[in-house]
Design an enzyme around this catalytic site. Structure first.
Site, short mmCIF file in Angstrom:
data_model
loop_
_atom_site.label_atom_id
_atom_site.label_comp_id
_atom_site.label_asym_id
_atom_site.label_seq_id
_atom_site.Cartn_x
_atom_site.Cartn_y
_atom_site.Cartn_z
N HIS A 19 0.75 -0.82 -0.07
CA HIS A 19 0.41 0.01 -0.24
C HIS A 19 1.03 1.35 -0.11
O HIS A 19 0.18 1.89 -0.44
CB HIS A 19 -0.98 -0.05 1.07
CG HIS A 19 -1.99 -1.20 1.16
ND1 HIS A 19 -2.63 -1.74 2.38
CD2 HIS A 19 -2.75 -1.73 0.08
CE1 HIS A 19 -3.62 -2.52 0.88
NE2 HIS A 19 -3.42 -2.38 0.36
N ASP A 164 -2.68 -8.41 -7.36
CA ASP A 164 -2.71 -8.86 -6.15
C ASP A 164 -3.62 -10.07 -6.05
O ASP A 164 -4.55 -9.79 -5.01
CB ASP A 164 -3.18 -7.23 -5.51
CG ASP A 164 -2.99 -7.54 -3.65
OD1 ASP A 164 -1.96 -9.09 -3.46
OD2 ASP A 164 -3.73 -7.21 -2.76
#
Ligand SMILES: C[S@@+](CC[C@H](N)C(=O)[O-])C[C@H]1O[C@@H](n2cnc3c(N)ncnc32)[C@H](O)[C@@H]1O
Length: 285
Positions: A19, A164
């Site tokens: 992130h 992801d």
């Protein structure tokens, strides 16, 4: 049937690493006065309740985001990531954790577009509820790799794709490079981020080899080892968390190197390393 649910892992060390990279890329996209699109192929649920059953069961966030929450002197990338977290937790207590869709939404302006995809039977409706009433967001329920090829290039051709997967299906270590290569050929100016876990079986090496052999463009790679995780800790299986970024913006390599070293130091375990897998000569200096 898919069993992995990100709600058990939200805010863990892997999310922190991924992130922070995502915030650096989103900040780059948002600083120009031109619209961008984000395609999040394995989107999860949007955001997460850290006080909820799943997060409390594993307590992974305590080894990840909770270590950074009160840290001072955060470098670029980490600073922006913590700012995004504070927006979601305005009373100063860490209760909610933004998944990748929520981080993207922090940076979006009126003309930007967020294309989400999720296949899990529970995560998909939760993601739909999270995204409702925001007409900048579309939500798909498709296989992530099939969606990547189908959805690229997007209408707004400045942007990024986040890949992801949960790697529950072991062939993903080889199908991700294949489909990534196909998608990059269709959208050469797009930025692509691939996340992978480092596990004791070492399957990620096939992913890295495949990307190097098959994917065109400039390719940056970084990995945060978590080698000192002790048995009994929440993430004993995870030996590290890695990222491959295709076509990163200028200076992303330096920012991610600084941020990665800072996280490793703040976690107090493991090491961060970063390198170029492929780099064009014109930008070598
Ligand atoms: C690591 S989580 C994603 C976390 C999210 N990107 C974030 O950063 O907040 C992986 C997600 O992929 C979903 N998933 C697994 N296999 C998939 C597939 N073949 N296609 C689409 N989604 C899939 C899982 O249900 C899970 O929600």
């Amino acid at each position: 049937m898919l069993s992995y649910q990100h709600t058990y892992h939200a805010g863990g060390p892997a999310d922190v690493h991924k992130h922070i990279a995502l915030c650096l890329l989103l900040e780059h996209l948002a600083k120009k006065d031109k619209p961008f699109s984000v395609i999040d192929l394995y989107a999860g649920e949007g955001d997460y309740d850290l006080a909820g059953f799943a997060a409390q069961k594993t307590q992974e966030y305590k080894e990840g985001v909770a270590q950074l929450w009160n840290a001072t002197g955060a470098p670029r990338g980490v600073h922006e990531y913590l700012e995004a977290l504070r927006r979601l937790n305005p009373d100063g207590v860490l209760k909610r954790y933004p998944g990748s869709p929520a981080l993207a939404r922090v940076y979006m302006r009126d003309d930007d577009s967020l294309i989400l995809n999720e296949l899990h039977a529970t995560a998909f409706p939760n993601l739909g509820r999270w995204a409702r009433k925001d007409d900048r967001i579309t939500v798909h329920k498709r296989d992530g790799l099939e969606a990547m090829v189908g959805l690229t290039p997007p209408k707004i051709r400045r942007g990024l794709v986040l890949i992801d997967p949960s790697y529950e299906v072991k062939t993903e270590y080889t199908t991700v490079p294949e489909k990534l290569a196909e998608s990059v050929k269709k959208w050469r100016e797009g930025m692509y981020v691939v996340w992978y876990p480092v596990l004791k079986e070492g399957r990620h090496q096939a992913l890295l080899d495949g990307i190097k052999e098959q994917v065109d463009g400039e390719i940056f790679h970084c990995e945060l080892s978590l080698s000192t995780v002790k048995p009994g800790e929440a993430t004993p299986g995870l030996r590290g968390t890695g990222l491959v970024v295709v076509n990163p913006p200028w200076k992303f390599d330096a920012d991610m190197t600084t941020a990665g070293n800072w996280i490793a130091k703040t976690f107090g375990r493991g090491k961060h390393f970063a390198r170029w897998i492929k780099k064009s000569e014109t930008q070598e200096s």
